[in-house]
Design an enzyme around this catalytic site. Sequence first.
Site, PDB file in Angstrom:
ATOM      1  N   PRO A 117       0.780  -1.226   0.000  1.00  5.55           N
ATOM      2  CA  PRO A 117       0.000   0.000   0.000  1.00  5.55           C
ATOM      3  C   PRO A 117       0.823   1.294   0.000  1.00  5.55           C
ATOM      4  O   PRO A 117       1.858   1.380   0.646  1.00  5.55           O
ATOM      5  CB  PRO A 117      -0.832  -0.097   1.287  1.00  5.55           C
ATOM      6  CG  PRO A 117      -0.183  -1.147   2.106  1.00  5.55           C
ATOM      7  CD  PRO A 117       0.501  -2.080   1.153  1.00  5.55           C
ATOM      8  N   ASN A 118       0.319   2.226  -0.750  1.00 12.21           N
ATOM      9  CA  ASN A 118       0.833   3.599  -0.862  1.00 12.21           C
ATOM     10  C   ASN A 118       2.061   3.727  -1.756  1.00 12.21           C
ATOM     11  O   ASN A 118       2.453   4.841  -2.094  1.00 12.21           O
ATOM     12  CB  ASN A 118       1.123   4.209   0.524  1.00 12.21           C
ATOM     13  CG  ASN A 118      -0.118   4.342   1.360  1.00 12.21           C
ATOM     14  OD1 ASN A 118      -1.093   4.952   0.911  1.00 12.21           O
ATOM     15  ND2 ASN A 118      -0.140   3.745   2.542  1.00 12.21           N
TER      16      ASN A 118
ATOM     17  N   ARG B  67       6.019  11.917  -1.948  1.00 13.14           N
ATOM     18  CA  ARG B  67       6.031  12.445  -0.587  1.00 13.14           C
ATOM     19  C   ARG B  67       7.207  11.858   0.184  1.00 13.14           C
ATOM     20  O   ARG B  67       7.773  10.839  -0.211  1.00 13.14           O
ATOM     21  CB  ARG B  67       4.707  12.182   0.145  1.00 13.14           C
ATOM     22  CG  ARG B  67       4.260  10.748   0.170  1.00 13.14           C
ATOM     23  CD  ARG B  67       3.081  10.559   1.093  1.00 13.14           C
ATOM     24  NE  ARG B  67       3.498   9.749   2.224  1.00 13.14           N
ATOM     25  CZ  ARG B  67       2.787   8.720   2.706  1.00 13.14           C
ATOM     26  NH1 ARG B  67       1.611   8.423   2.199  1.00 13.14           N
ATOM     27  NH2 ARG B  67       3.231   8.020   3.737  1.00 13.14           N
TER      28      ARG B  67
ATOM     29  N   TYR C 163      12.249   8.303   1.233  1.00 14.17           N
ATOM     30  CA  TYR C 163      12.004   7.340   0.146  1.00 14.17           C
ATOM     31  C   TYR C 163      12.585   7.761  -1.202  1.00 14.17           C
ATOM     32  O   TYR C 163      12.514   6.997  -2.163  1.00 14.17           O
ATOM     33  CB  TYR C 163      10.492   7.103   0.005  1.00 14.17           C
ATOM     34  CG  TYR C 163       9.869   6.538   1.261  1.00 14.17           C
ATOM     35  CD1 TYR C 163      10.049   5.205   1.594  1.00 14.17           C
ATOM     36  CD2 TYR C 163       9.115   7.337   2.119  1.00 14.17           C
ATOM     37  CE1 TYR C 163       9.495   4.674   2.748  1.00 14.17           C
ATOM     38  CE2 TYR C 163       8.547   6.821   3.274  1.00 14.17           C
ATOM     39  CZ  TYR C 163       8.744   5.494   3.584  1.00 14.17           C
ATOM     40  OH  TYR C 163       8.199   4.978   4.721  1.00 14.17           O
TER      41      TYR C 163
ATOM     42  N   ASN D 203       7.867  -5.888  -1.358  1.00 15.51           N
ATOM     43  CA  ASN D 203       7.870  -4.776  -0.410  1.00 15.51           C
ATOM     44  C   ASN D 203       6.438  -4.674   0.098  1.00 15.51           C
ATOM     45  O   ASN D 203       5.589  -4.068  -0.552  1.00 15.51           O
ATOM     46  CB  ASN D 203       8.298  -3.475  -1.088  1.00 15.51           C
ATOM     47  CG  ASN D 203       8.366  -2.326  -0.077  1.00 15.51           C
ATOM     48  OD1 ASN D 203       7.872  -2.456   1.045  1.00 15.51           O
ATOM     49  ND2 ASN D 203       8.967  -1.213  -0.469  1.00 15.51           N
TER      50      ASN D 203
ATOM     51  N   ALA E 122       3.240  -1.173   4.682  1.00 16.42           N
ATOM     52  CA  ALA E 122       2.711  -1.228   6.055  1.00 16.42           C
ATOM     53  C   ALA E 122       2.209  -2.625   6.435  1.00 16.42           C
ATOM     54  O   ALA E 122       2.162  -2.965   7.629  1.00 16.42           O
ATOM     55  CB  ALA E 122       1.596  -0.202   6.221  1.00 16.42           C
TER      56      ALA E 122
ATOM     57  N   GLU F 172      12.465 -10.007   0.966  1.00 12.40           N
ATOM     58  CA  GLU F 172      11.690  -8.898   1.538  1.00 12.40           C
ATOM     59  C   GLU F 172      12.505  -7.631   1.309  1.00 12.40           C
ATOM     60  O   GLU F 172      13.698  -7.591   1.620  1.00 12.40           O
ATOM     61  CB  GLU F 172      11.485  -9.137   3.042  1.00 12.40           C
ATOM     62  CG  GLU F 172      10.775  -7.985   3.742  1.00 12.40           C
ATOM     63  CD  GLU F 172      10.730  -8.164   5.260  1.00 12.40           C
ATOM     64  OE1 GLU F 172      11.130  -9.244   5.771  1.00 12.40           O
ATOM     65  OE2 GLU F 172      10.319  -7.209   5.935  1.00 12.40           O
TER      66      GLU F 172
ATOM     67  N   HIS G 246      12.746  -3.305   1.564  1.00 14.69           N
ATOM     68  CA  HIS G 246      12.273  -1.998   2.027  1.00 14.69           C
ATOM     69  C   HIS G 246      13.205  -0.916   1.507  1.00 14.69           C
ATOM     70  O   HIS G 246      14.433  -1.085   1.546  1.00 14.69           O
ATOM     71  CB  HIS G 246      12.217  -1.937   3.556  1.00 14.69           C
ATOM     72  CG  HIS G 246      11.297  -2.960   4.127  1.00 14.69           C
ATOM     73  ND1 HIS G 246       9.931  -2.804   4.119  1.00 14.69           N
ATOM     74  CD2 HIS G 246      11.544  -4.172   4.660  1.00 14.69           C
ATOM     75  CE1 HIS G 246       9.378  -3.888   4.641  1.00 14.69           C
ATOM     76  NE2 HIS G 246      10.330  -4.735   4.975  1.00 14.69           N
ATOM     77  N   ILE G 247      12.623   0.162   1.063  1.00 10.98           N
ATOM     78  CA  ILE G 247      13.415   1.285   0.542  1.00 10.98           C
ATOM     79  C   ILE G 247      14.201   1.917   1.690  1.00 10.98           C
ATOM     80  O   ILE G 247      15.389   2.224   1.563  1.00 10.98           O
ATOM     81  CB  ILE G 247      12.468   2.318  -0.112  1.00 10.98           C
ATOM     82  CG1 ILE G 247      11.764   1.666  -1.320  1.00 10.98           C
ATOM     83  CG2 ILE G 247      13.223   3.574  -0.523  1.00 10.98           C
ATOM     84  CD1 ILE G 247      10.555   2.433  -1.826  1.00 10.98           C
TER      85      ILE G 247
ATOM     86  N   ARG H 103      14.218   3.160  12.277  1.00 11.38           N
ATOM     87  CA  ARG H 103      13.041   3.991  12.496  1.00 11.38           C
ATOM     88  C   ARG H 103      12.384   3.660  13.841  1.00 11.38           C
ATOM     89  O   ARG H 103      12.937   2.952  14.665  1.00 11.38           O
ATOM     90  CB  ARG H 103      12.100   3.830  11.307  1.00 11.38           C
ATOM     91  CG  ARG H 103      12.839   4.235  10.018  1.00 11.38           C
ATOM     92  CD  ARG H 103      12.010   4.111   8.812  1.00 11.38           C
ATOM     93  NE  ARG H 103      10.867   5.020   8.881  1.00 11.38           N
ATOM     94  CZ  ARG H 103       9.844   4.963   8.025  1.00 11.38           C
ATOM     95  NH1 ARG H 103       9.806   4.032   7.105  1.00 11.38           N
ATOM     96  NH2 ARG H 103       8.868   5.821   8.126  1.00 11.38           N
TER      97      ARG H 103
HETATM   98  O1  CA2 Z   1      10.843   1.547   3.225  1.00 13.01           O
HETATM   99  C1  CA2 Z   1       9.931   0.907   2.692  1.00 13.01           C
HETATM  100  O2  CA2 Z   1      10.012   0.456   1.548  1.00 13.01           O
HETATM  101  C2  CA2 Z   1       8.628   0.677   3.438  1.00 13.01           C
HETATM  102  O3  CA2 Z   1       8.211  -0.680   3.229  1.00 13.01           O
HETATM  103  C3  CA2 Z   1       7.611   1.617   2.866  1.00 13.01           C
HETATM  104  C4  CA2 Z   1       6.279   1.582   3.590  1.00 13.01           C
HETATM  105  C5  CA2 Z   1       6.459   1.785   5.088  1.00 13.01           C
HETATM  106  O4  CA2 Z   1       5.228   1.571   5.757  1.00 13.01           O
HETATM  107  C6  CA2 Z   1       7.480   0.808   5.635  1.00 13.01           C
HETATM  108  O5  CA2 Z   1       7.682   1.079   6.976  1.00 13.01           O
HETATM  109  C7  CA2 Z   1       8.801   0.884   4.921  1.00 13.01           C
HETATM  110  C8  CA2 Z   1       5.263   2.499   2.919  1.00 13.01           C
HETATM  111  C9  CA2 Z   1       5.572   3.927   3.008  1.00 13.01           C
HETATM  112  C10 CA2 Z   1       4.389   4.789   2.704  1.00 13.01           C
HETATM  113  O6  CA2 Z   1       4.259   5.020   1.324  1.00 13.01           O
HETATM  114  C11 CA2 Z   1       4.893   6.052   0.705  1.00 13.01           C
HETATM  115  C12 CA2 Z   1       4.574   6.243  -0.578  1.00 13.01           C
HETATM  116  C13 CA2 Z   1       5.182   7.250  -1.283  1.00 13.01           C
HETATM  117  C14 CA2 Z   1       6.118   8.054  -0.710  1.00 13.01           C
HETATM  118  C15 CA2 Z   1       6.412   7.873   0.583  1.00 13.01           C
HETATM  119  C16 CA2 Z   1       5.794   6.877   1.316  1.00 13.01           C
END
Ligand code: CA2
Length: 145
Positions: A11-12, A19, A24, A74, A77, A98, A100-101, A107
Site C-alpha cells: 500500500p501507498n 512524498r 524514500y 515490499n 505497512a 523482503e 524496504h526502501i 526507524r
Molecule cells: O521503506 C519501505 O520500503 C517501506 O516498506 C515503505 C512503507 C512503510 O510503511 C514501511 O515502513 C517501509 C510504505 C511507506 C508509505 O508510502 C509512501 C509512498 C510514497 C512516498 C512515501 C511513502
Amino acid sequence: MNKLIYVLNGPNLNRLGQREPEIYGRTTLAEVERMCREAGSGLSIEFRQSNREYELIDWVHEAIDEGAAGIIINPAAFTFTSMAIMDALKMFPGPIIELHISNIHKREPIYHRSYVSPVATAVIAGLGPKGYPSAVCAMRDLIEG
Ligand code: CA2
C-alpha cells in the site's frame, strides 16, 4: 524459457516519489519498474502494486500456481500487520526477498517487527529505490545458482 519472478508492492507505494523524499527518494514506482526490468534482462518479471491486502495474497497464490522461481516483496505497512501475507508466502516453495526502501530498523519501534522476515530468504532495507535492482540481481543469483 525465461524464469519468472514476481515483484510485489504494497500500500501507498503507487505514490512513491511524491512524498517524504528525504526517506524514500524522488524515484517513482514506474521508474523502479524500469530499473527492475533493466537489471532483470533475461528474466520474466511480473511487477505489481496494490493497496489491498487480499490482492497481494492472490498474487502470491498466482506466483505459486504459475511456477514462479522467486518473489521480491515490499509489503509496505502490511509488513507489520499481516499474518495473512506471511501465511501465503510460507506456501511459496522458492526464494523470497523482503525489500524496504528505507532502513526500517533505524526507524521508530513500530517499524521493527516484520511478519515477513521469518519466512523470507533474505531482507534488503535502506538502499533506497536502488534496492529494487539489487534485489533482482540477488534473486537471479538465488534462482540461477
Ligand atoms: O521503506 C519501505 O520500503 C517501506 O516498506 C515503505 C512503507 C512503510 O510503511 C514501511 O515502513 C517501509 C510504505 C511507506 C508509505 O508510502 C509512501 C509512498 C510514497 C512516498 C512515501 C511513502
